[in-house]
Motif scaffolding. Sequence first.
Motif, mmCIF file in Angstrom:
data_model
loop_
_atom_site.group_PDB
_atom_site.id
_atom_site.type_symbol
_atom_site.label_atom_id
_atom_site.label_comp_id
_atom_site.label_asym_id
_atom_site.label_seq_id
_atom_site.Cartn_x
_atom_site.Cartn_y
_atom_site.Cartn_z
ATOM 1 N N MET D 1 5.351 41.867 76.927
ATOM 2 C CA MET D 1 4.031 42.435 76.658
ATOM 3 C C MET D 1 3.611 42.131 75.217
ATOM 4 N N SER D 2 4.470 42.520 74.290
ATOM 5 C CA SER D 2 4.131 42.307 72.878
ATOM 6 C C SER D 2 4.533 40.898 72.447
ATOM 7 N N ASP D 3 3.865 40.420 71.451
ATOM 8 C CA ASP D 3 4.135 39.074 70.948
ATOM 9 C C ASP D 3 5.488 39.033 70.240
ATOM 10 N N GLN D 4 6.392 38.283 70.801
ATOM 11 C CA GLN D 4 7.730 38.257 70.221
ATOM 12 C C GLN D 4 7.838 37.435 68.944
ATOM 13 N N LEU D 5 6.813 36.651 68.698
ATOM 14 C CA LEU D 5 6.885 35.799 67.518
ATOM 15 C C LEU D 5 6.135 36.379 66.312
ATOM 16 N N SER D 6 5.320 37.390 66.591
ATOM 17 C CA SER D 6 4.536 37.958 65.485
ATOM 18 C C SER D 6 5.453 38.642 64.471
ATOM 19 N N ASP D 7 4.883 38.953 63.340
ATOM 20 C CA ASP D 7 5.702 39.381 62.213
ATOM 21 C C ASP D 7 6.431 40.697 62.393
ATOM 22 N N ALA D 8 5.714 41.693 62.910
ATOM 23 C CA ALA D 8 6.374 42.991 63.019
ATOM 24 C C ALA D 8 5.971 43.726 64.291
ATOM 25 N N PRO D 9 6.262 43.137 65.445
ATOM 26 C CA PRO D 9 5.899 43.837 66.673
ATOM 27 C C PRO D 9 6.803 45.051 66.844
ATOM 28 N N ARG D 10 6.255 46.095 67.373
ATOM 29 C CA ARG D 10 7.002 47.337 67.584
ATOM 30 C C ARG D 10 8.314 47.093 68.316
ATOM 31 N N ALA D 11 8.192 46.249 69.365
ATOM 32 C CA ALA D 11 9.351 46.024 70.218
ATOM 33 C C ALA D 11 10.520 45.377 69.494
ATOM 34 N N ASP D 13 11.361 46.153 66.283
ATOM 35 C CA ASP D 13 11.757 46.988 65.154
ATOM 36 C C ASP D 13 13.270 47.121 65.051
ATOM 37 N N ALA D 14 13.898 47.145 66.231
ATOM 38 C CA ALA D 14 15.349 47.310 66.244
ATOM 39 C C ALA D 14 16.017 46.216 65.433
ATOM 40 N N GLU D 15 15.663 44.976 65.755
ATOM 41 C CA GLU D 15 16.279 43.860 65.044
ATOM 42 C C GLU D 15 15.939 43.890 63.562
ATOM 43 N N ARG D 16 14.710 44.274 63.280
ATOM 44 C CA ARG D 16 14.299 44.322 61.875
ATOM 45 C C ARG D 16 15.032 45.423 61.117
ATOM 46 N N THR D 17 15.161 46.559 61.763
ATOM 47 C CA THR D 17 15.886 47.665 61.137
ATOM 48 C C THR D 17 17.326 47.254 60.856
ATOM 49 N N ARG D 18 17.940 46.659 61.850
ATOM 50 C CA ARG D 18 19.318 46.184 61.701
ATOM 51 C C ARG D 18 19.451 45.221 60.525
ATOM 52 N N ARG D 19 18.534 44.273 60.477
ATOM 53 C CA ARG D 19 18.633 43.244 59.444
ATOM 54 C C ARG D 19 18.385 43.841 58.057
ATOM 55 N N GLU D 20 17.433 44.763 58.026
ATOM 56 C CA GLU D 20 17.138 45.378 56.732
ATOM 57 C C GLU D 20 18.347 46.167 56.230
ATOM 58 N N LEU D 21 18.993 46.850 57.127
ATOM 59 C CA LEU D 21 20.195 47.595 56.742
ATOM 60 C C LEU D 21 21.270 46.641 56.226
ATOM 61 N N LEU D 22 21.423 45.511 56.923
ATOM 62 C CA LEU D 22 22.423 44.531 56.490
ATOM 63 C C LEU D 22 22.073 43.954 55.120
#
Lengths: 214, 214, 214, 214
Positions: D1-11, D13-22
């Motif tokens: 549904m959401s654009d997987q390539l866009s910069d910060a899609p809600r869907a 967030d998990a990967e982004r949160t993980r990476r930011e923590l790392l």
Amino acid sequence: MSDQLSDAPRARDAERTRRELLDVASEVFADVGYSGARVDEIAARTRTTKRMIYYYFGGKEQLYIAVLERAYRGIREAERRIDVAGLAPVDALRAIAEATYDHHVQHSEFIRLVMIENIHRGEFLRQIDTLRELGLPAVDTLEGILERGRADGSVRGDIEAFDVHMLISSYCVFQVANQHTFGHLFDRDILAEPTASRARAMLGDVVATWATAR
Amino acid sequence: MSDQLSDAPRARDAERTRRELLDVASEVFADVGYSGARVDEIAARTRTTKRMIYYYFGGKEQLYIAVLERAYRGIREAERRIDVAGLAPVDALRAIAEATYDHHVQHSEFIRLVMIENIHRGEFLRQIDTLRELGLPAVDTLEGILERGRADGSVRGDIEAFDVHMLISSYCVFQVANQHTFGHLFDRDILAEPTASRARAMLGDVVATWATAR
Amino acid sequence: MSDQLSDAPRARDAERTRRELLDVASEVFADVGYSGARVDEIAARTRTTKRMIYYYFGGKEQLYIAVLERAYRGIREAERRIDVAGLAPVDALRAIAEATYDHHVQHSEFIRLVMIENIHRGEFLRQIDTLRELGLPAVDTLEGILERGRADGSVRGDIEAFDVHMLISSYCVFQVANQHTFGHLFDRDILAEPTASRARAMLGDVVATWATAR
Amino acid sequence: MSDQLSDAPRARDAERTRRELLDVASEVFADVGYSGARVDEIAARTRTTKRMIYYYFGGKEQLYIAVLERAYRGIREAERRIDVAGLAPVDALRAIAEATYDHHVQHSEFIRLVMIENIHRGEFLRQIDTLRELGLPAVDTLEGILERGRADGSVRGDIEAFDVHMLISSYCVFQVANQHTFGHLFDRDILAEPTASRARAMLGDVVATWATAR
DNA sequence: GATGAATGAGTGTTCATTCAT
DNA sequence: AATGAATGAACACTCATTCAT
């Protein structure tokens, strides 16, 4: 993709999920108490997720209350199945005492739930409005026996079903509820032989001698 | 240097702090169980800080174990003070039954600790090595009575102190332990009059009739 | 009551306590780092109490600094004892390389302290004012060798003692400092044979070929 | 549904949160070590909360291990990108030595993580099962060069890729790892000019002269 | 020269619950 | 009917340090 283990139609998955949650929750609450139980653990032992506990029950407390209600319903049903119609009053008392002993030993999960609820001073049980509607089949049965006994003179007239029920209950509950501390202090497993059989027979004896004493 | 007998000498703060922690912890653990108890709350009800729980006991578990040990020691001491030497065996049994009833009702905190410990399957009690050294004064006293009773023929020969102790204990523990669920189901406060007095007298009656049967 | 294990006079107990604290603290800091070290653990491995750390040193940081200073003093003294006067320049270089290898392997506790200090970006070392007064005997020795080598033509003219020292140090420090990650990735214990001997000989070879290259 | 390539899609967030923590955890662990790092601080530098560290990684230790694994993966990838195919063997060795020097200086965060891991004796690295699967591209590249060199006679036959790798690594690691203590003792910043350039050139010289010595 | 008692601030971790889809 | 991601408050416990003698 479809559920490979089940032949239940889709429409019944909801009921199944609910029941599975109750089954697991009963085990967990009985095992470690209300405070000790973890919503995560209950969910983990289920095919669904933690989220479903909130979906179906609303929260940990409501799940616990649902567990408690179902447990009491089951016990009341079992009590209703007791049949001592063919026995003489004193024999019936002895039979009930021993059957109650067996039933308690076999349903330690329920006894533990009752202990836990008492630790919480019955605050959750009090919220189950429908509980009293179930009646107290065990007491009704005892009342019938006592009436017959009083009528034929085999049972003394100054005892009530409530008294007998409490005597039997206290003894039977104790066997399960206090097995660990009592057992440790006396260095024996009170639910194992020969202690168990002796205790079981003794209860019938106690009830019979007391009920027939003049 | 400082007066060791005075009420609050600086040099004895350690003992006082320890005791205060045990006092409060007993209350809290008995109130809400082991899992339900909060180290923060115990400390907050004290003149010292949470840190002291770890300083003196090492942790929540060890504090709980210390509470349990002290509670059992207190009970054993109380049992040792029971004196029924002047009573006839059957009167002595009845006296012990009723005294035990009173004692349980008056020490509901201890009963609750025992319930809690049983919910934990006695895992903490088992760690108290010195517990068994305290003996079981209540059982010893019962044994003495039974011997006298057997000797004078007032007590039947096939019952043991353990049996009597369990019968009395189960009934008395039940009054306190199950007061909330049982009370709710019967819509009465079983520790209030007139139920309490009736239950108390009944126990003496049960024990006496059973112990003297045939 | 008096110290049964010691023949040291009372007046020297202070010095002994200080030294014992330093000994244990060196071990603990080298073992788990500054942040990882626990004042309690250091004290527990001592005959005295935690309080003495504050009495003698003022705190964890000052104790660590004292450990660091004593460690560097010991190393400088060892460096001062190196004697290669009788050897030809290139042989002397090889001898120093191999002696340094041995020394590092034998004093891994010191290497670990240096690693830890570098993790802290040398902030503690910088506080030791007297450190620079100790000089750098190892570099002085190297300088002497290089001078002799330049004079007799056996050593190239464009290298300095600092360069040689860093080459030898880096290689030797690495053996100890990175033994765990490097060893794991290559699935071998780099300080065990045959890897160790090969590495040791190789260093002498590296230094000698490089220093004599025209 | 959401654009997987866009910069910060809600869907995502998990990967982004993980990476930011790392990302943040890498900084903090490299900065102050494993024991010195505070879970609170890592979380505070993030858009999420401390709770997410436990949600995604399970704890401080697992987060550290994840940081370590990602760091090693990144290094191995960088090593794989090294290309010296067009250079003569000795020139290639010199190029690798100097590139390694640059790489270490530019990736001091990784070097610090390795130091920290060695302080912990590699106990966390050992738990990363997939690490060895990454191979050792740097050593493979060196092996290729040595083979070519042996074939054309420009490189001596008795040295192995492992030896060269350790020589280069030890020197480069030292520059970063020991910069603070070494720099302080010699009263200079060894990563600043003119020391840095001299050290860099010297390494290539050391490797080249040694590898070509007969 | 030495000490047992005490402590405030923090330390990694867990809890039941809700959000957004 | 269902769910993966997220969360704030709380949780048991630990730290280096100081007090009072």
